[in-house]
Design a protein around this motif. Structure first.
Motif, PDB file in Angstrom:
ATOM      1  N   TYR A  92      -5.776   2.354   2.992  1.00 46.27           N
ATOM      2  CA  TYR A  92      -4.997   1.112   2.900  1.00 46.27           C
ATOM      3  C   TYR A  92      -4.152   1.190   1.643  1.00 46.27           C
ATOM      4  O   TYR A  92      -4.679   1.436   0.555  1.00 46.27           O
ATOM      5  CB  TYR A  92      -5.919  -0.106   2.836  1.00 46.27           C
ATOM      6  CG  TYR A  92      -5.177  -1.421   2.911  1.00 46.27           C
ATOM      7  CD1 TYR A  92      -4.894  -1.993   4.143  1.00 46.27           C
ATOM      8  CD2 TYR A  92      -4.745  -2.066   1.765  1.00 46.27           C
ATOM      9  CE1 TYR A  92      -4.206  -3.192   4.224  1.00 46.27           C
ATOM     10  CE2 TYR A  92      -4.049  -3.261   1.835  1.00 46.27           C
ATOM     11  CZ  TYR A  92      -3.783  -3.831   3.073  1.00 46.27           C
ATOM     12  OH  TYR A  92      -3.094  -5.008   3.158  1.00 46.27           O
ATOM     13  N   ALA A  93      -2.855   0.989   1.788  1.00 42.83           N
ATOM     14  CA  ALA A  93      -1.938   1.096   0.654  1.00 42.83           C
ATOM     15  C   ALA A  93      -1.146  -0.194   0.520  1.00 42.83           C
ATOM     16  O   ALA A  93      -0.667  -0.758   1.514  1.00 42.83           O
ATOM     17  CB  ALA A  93      -0.986   2.276   0.839  1.00 42.83           C
ATOM     18  N   SER A  94      -1.020  -0.670  -0.715  1.00 49.49           N
ATOM     19  CA  SER A  94      -0.206  -1.837  -1.021  1.00 49.49           C
ATOM     20  C   SER A  94       0.472  -1.587  -2.361  1.00 49.49           C
ATOM     21  O   SER A  94       0.152  -0.623  -3.060  1.00 49.49           O
ATOM     22  CB  SER A  94      -1.077  -3.092  -1.089  1.00 49.49           C
ATOM     23  OG  SER A  94      -1.720  -3.193  -2.350  1.00 49.49           O
ATOM     24  N   PRO A  95       1.419  -2.452  -2.774  1.00 49.26           N
ATOM     25  CA  PRO A  95       2.036  -2.270  -4.092  1.00 49.26           C
ATOM     26  C   PRO A  95       1.038  -2.353  -5.241  1.00 49.26           C
ATOM     27  O   PRO A  95       1.330  -1.895  -6.346  1.00 49.26           O
ATOM     28  CB  PRO A  95       3.059  -3.416  -4.158  1.00 49.26           C
ATOM     29  CG  PRO A  95       3.347  -3.768  -2.737  1.00 49.26           C
ATOM     30  CD  PRO A  95       2.067  -3.536  -2.001  1.00 49.26           C
ATOM     31  N   ILE A 141      -8.478   1.787  13.321  1.00 53.90           N
ATOM     32  CA  ILE A 141      -7.480   0.728  13.185  1.00 53.90           C
ATOM     33  C   ILE A 141      -7.960  -0.535  13.883  1.00 53.90           C
ATOM     34  O   ILE A 141      -7.844  -1.650  13.348  1.00 53.90           O
ATOM     35  CB  ILE A 141      -6.124   1.193  13.739  1.00 53.90           C
ATOM     36  CG1 ILE A 141      -5.563   2.319  12.863  1.00 53.90           C
ATOM     37  CG2 ILE A 141      -5.137   0.039  13.817  1.00 53.90           C
ATOM     38  CD1 ILE A 141      -4.358   3.016  13.449  1.00 53.90           C
ATOM     39  N   ASP A 142      -8.527  -0.392  15.087  1.00 53.88           N
ATOM     40  CA  ASP A 142      -9.077  -1.549  15.794  1.00 53.88           C
ATOM     41  C   ASP A 142     -10.171  -2.220  14.972  1.00 53.88           C
ATOM     42  O   ASP A 142     -10.234  -3.453  14.886  1.00 53.88           O
ATOM     43  CB  ASP A 142      -9.636  -1.123  17.154  1.00 53.88           C
ATOM     44  CG  ASP A 142      -8.541  -0.810  18.168  1.00 53.88           C
ATOM     45  OD1 ASP A 142      -7.381  -1.173  17.911  1.00 53.88           O
ATOM     46  OD2 ASP A 142      -8.850  -0.201  19.209  1.00 53.88           O
ATOM     47  N   ALA A 143     -11.047  -1.414  14.366  1.00 54.15           N
ATOM     48  CA  ALA A 143     -12.133  -1.962  13.557  1.00 54.15           C
ATOM     49  C   ALA A 143     -11.587  -2.687  12.334  1.00 54.15           C
ATOM     50  O   ALA A 143     -12.094  -3.759  11.957  1.00 54.15           O
ATOM     51  CB  ALA A 143     -13.090  -0.848  13.142  1.00 54.15           C
ATOM     52  N   ALA A 144     -10.559  -2.128  11.712  1.00 55.75           N
ATOM     53  CA  ALA A 144      -9.974  -2.761  10.528  1.00 55.75           C
ATOM     54  C   ALA A 144      -9.332  -4.097  10.878  1.00 55.75           C
ATOM     55  O   ALA A 144      -9.504  -5.093  10.173  1.00 55.75           O
ATOM     56  CB  ALA A 144      -8.952  -1.822   9.884  1.00 55.75           C
ATOM     57  N   VAL A 145      -8.594  -4.128  11.982  1.00 59.02           N
ATOM     58  CA  VAL A 145      -7.950  -5.371  12.402  1.00 59.02           C
ATOM     59  C   VAL A 145      -9.004  -6.417  12.765  1.00 59.02           C
ATOM     60  O   VAL A 145      -8.884  -7.600  12.404  1.00 59.02           O
ATOM     61  CB  VAL A 145      -7.004  -5.105  13.591  1.00 59.02           C
ATOM     62  CG1 VAL A 145      -6.478  -6.413  14.166  1.00 59.02           C
ATOM     63  CG2 VAL A 145      -5.843  -4.214  13.159  1.00 59.02           C
ATOM     64  N   VAL A 174      -8.464  -7.191   8.264  1.00 54.78           N
ATOM     65  CA  VAL A 174      -7.508  -6.492   7.403  1.00 54.78           C
ATOM     66  C   VAL A 174      -6.094  -6.775   7.915  1.00 54.78           C
ATOM     67  O   VAL A 174      -5.800  -6.579   9.092  1.00 54.78           O
ATOM     68  CB  VAL A 174      -7.777  -4.974   7.394  1.00 54.78           C
ATOM     69  CG1 VAL A 174      -6.724  -4.256   6.559  1.00 54.78           C
ATOM     70  CG2 VAL A 174      -9.163  -4.689   6.850  1.00 54.78           C
ATOM     71  N   ARG A 175      -5.236  -7.240   7.025  1.00 56.59           N
ATOM     72  CA  ARG A 175      -3.857  -7.540   7.410  1.00 56.59           C
ATOM     73  C   ARG A 175      -3.015  -6.266   7.322  1.00 56.59           C
ATOM     74  O   ARG A 175      -2.892  -5.677   6.248  1.00 56.59           O
ATOM     75  CB  ARG A 175      -3.286  -8.628   6.512  1.00 56.59           C
ATOM     76  CG  ARG A 175      -3.930  -9.991   6.754  1.00 56.59           C
ATOM     77  CD  ARG A 175      -3.302 -11.053   5.892  1.00 56.59           C
ATOM     78  NE  ARG A 175      -3.603 -10.853   4.485  1.00 56.59           N
ATOM     79  CZ  ARG A 175      -3.133 -11.632   3.500  1.00 56.59           C
ATOM     80  NH1 ARG A 175      -2.339 -12.635   3.805  1.00 56.59           N
ATOM     81  NH2 ARG A 175      -3.459 -11.378   2.247  1.00 56.59           N
ATOM     82  N   VAL A 176      -2.471  -5.861   8.442  1.00 56.47           N
ATOM     83  CA  VAL A 176      -1.751  -4.590   8.539  1.00 56.47           C
ATOM     84  C   VAL A 176      -0.303  -4.875   8.918  1.00 56.47           C
ATOM     85  O   VAL A 176      -0.042  -5.510   9.940  1.00 56.47           O
ATOM     86  CB  VAL A 176      -2.402  -3.665   9.594  1.00 56.47           C
ATOM     87  CG1 VAL A 176      -1.681  -2.329   9.631  1.00 56.47           C
ATOM     88  CG2 VAL A 176      -3.879  -3.490   9.306  1.00 56.47           C
ATOM     89  N   GLY A 177       0.625  -4.403   8.105  1.00 50.03           N
ATOM     90  CA  GLY A 177       2.031  -4.554   8.434  1.00 50.03           C
ATOM     91  C   GLY A 177       2.568  -3.353   9.186  1.00 50.03           C
ATOM     92  O   GLY A 177       3.244  -3.488  10.203  1.00 50.03           O
ATOM     93  N   GLY A 197       0.863  -5.371  18.016  1.00 44.67           N
ATOM     94  CA  GLY A 197       1.989  -5.902  17.267  1.00 44.67           C
ATOM     95  C   GLY A 197       2.130  -5.312  15.880  1.00 44.67           C
ATOM     96  O   GLY A 197       2.696  -5.941  14.985  1.00 44.67           O
ATOM     97  N   ILE A 198       1.630  -4.090  15.680  1.00 40.42           N
ATOM     98  CA  ILE A 198       1.676  -3.416  14.383  1.00 40.42           C
ATOM     99  C   ILE A 198       2.821  -2.409  14.396  1.00 40.42           C
ATOM    100  O   ILE A 198       2.848  -1.505  15.232  1.00 40.42           O
ATOM    101  CB  ILE A 198       0.349  -2.706  14.070  1.00 40.42           C
ATOM    102  CG1 ILE A 198      -0.809  -3.708  14.068  1.00 40.42           C
ATOM    103  CG2 ILE A 198       0.430  -1.981  12.744  1.00 40.42           C
ATOM    104  CD1 ILE A 198      -2.172  -3.057  13.920  1.00 40.42           C
ATOM    105  N   GLY A 199       3.741  -2.548  13.469  1.00 41.24           N
ATOM    106  CA  GLY A 199       4.831  -1.590  13.375  1.00 41.24           C
ATOM    107  C   GLY A 199       4.332  -0.226  12.934  1.00 41.24           C
ATOM    108  O   GLY A 199       3.273  -0.097  12.315  1.00 41.24           O
TER     109      GLY A 199
END
Length: 325
Positions: free
Chosen positions: A32-35, A80-84, A88-91, A113-115
């Protein structure tokens, strides 16, 4: 990499650490990466078919009896399914060519709906018109020089990572916007990304997501160097999962601690890193710890790192100006 044949999931297969086929264990990790920071949030051990069909071998290694063979992209979908599901908010999701070429992974992300900005090989085919499919490297040959824009995909160890980018719309059924993103470096080498967004998104966003894929490699490097992710001697299914979750938790603690301490960072110092945070924590174990002296040394190192970085950036800018003139 492994030397024996008894460690769970081991066989001769492509190993990213070695960059070639080796006798090794392979796992799929979700970062998971964020600023604000990045960390590993999930992992799945890849169990090859040679193991999945050998019940006795699986039993000896403690593999669950109901485990079925799954490809690496399928393991990525599961994580990814488990994280959602966990909130977990995924953009966006980004990954390398092994995952970008998998249509089931792309379909599942669109359903959620995940880009995505997924790397694909140069021989990957896309629907460039409603009736024509073309290799992505052939699509690139159609572009004029005016189609390219120079943009940074984020900071690196040597400053901003500038590349030339071209953005081409492609046709596909279903809602959302499908496109092909092409990256060109200074040597002319090309990289291709298949993109999808549920709503219109600017080129800068897709470029930033493409650059974020390096978070996986960077996080692996940090996890191996700071929390010993690769320093295990586990053969059993349960012990492998226990060790990796412990290492991931340790990395998450260091990441959150680093984030909490960034408020004391000034413009004269480089930002606090996970490695520096671990160094400070380890130093506190000395008895008695001289906290004031410890912090002075940390500030001194980070100030000199900031000066060195500034000098490097200026030298690099001068070299670019000279090459242009």
């Amino acid at each position: 990499m492994k030397k024996g044949v008894y460690s769970v999931g081991v066989q001769r297969q492509y190993c990213g650490t070695a960059g070639r086929i080796e006798n090794s264990q392979v796992a799929v990790f979700l970062a998971y990466a964020s600023p604000h920071g990045r960390a590993l949030v999930h992992r799945r051990l890849y169990v090859p078919k040679s193991w999945a069909v050998d019940a006795e071998r699986c039993q000896q290694a403690g593999v669950p009896v109901d485990l079925e063979f799954a490809t690496k992209p399928a393991l990525a979908v599961q994580m990814i399914d488990a994280a959602v599901a966990a909130g977990v908010r995924v953009g966006f999701v980004t990954a390398d060519e092994a995952y970008g070429r998998d249509p089931a992974l792309r379909q599942r992300l669109r359903e959620q709906g995940i880009g995505y900005v997924l790397a694909v090989a140069r021989n990957h085919y896309t629907q460039v018109t409603t009736v024509v499919k073309e290799r992505v490297d052939v699509t690139e040959s159609w572009l004029s020089e005016l189609a390219w824009q120079r943009r940074s995909c984020g900071p690196g160890s040597k400053g901003e990572r500038f590349y030339d980018w071209a953005w081409v719309g492609i046709h596909d059924d279903g809602p959302g916007l499908h496109s092909l993103l092409i990256r060109r470096n200074s040597d002319g080498d090309l990289a291709f990304y298949r993109c999808w967004t549920p709503r219109p998104a600017p080129l800068g966003t897709l470029v930033r997501v493409a650059g974020t894929r390096w978070a996986v490699e960077e996080t692996f490097q940090i996890a191996k160097g700071q929390v010993g992710l690769d320093q295990y001697q586990c053969r059993n299914w349960i012990s492998w999962h226990r060790f990796t979750i412990l290492a991931m938790l340790a990395l998450a603690v260091l990441t959150l601690t680093t984030l909490a301490l960034t408020s004391i960072t000034t413009s004269e110092m480089v930002a606090l890193t996970v490695a520096e945070t671990r160094h400070l924590i380890n130093a506190l174990h000395h008895r008695p710890p001289d906290i004031a002296n410890l912090l002075r040394w940390s500030y001194w190192r980070r100030r000199h790192q900031a000066i060195a970085r500034s000098c490097h950036y200026r030298r690099r800018e001068l070299q670019q100006l000279r090459s242009q003139t």
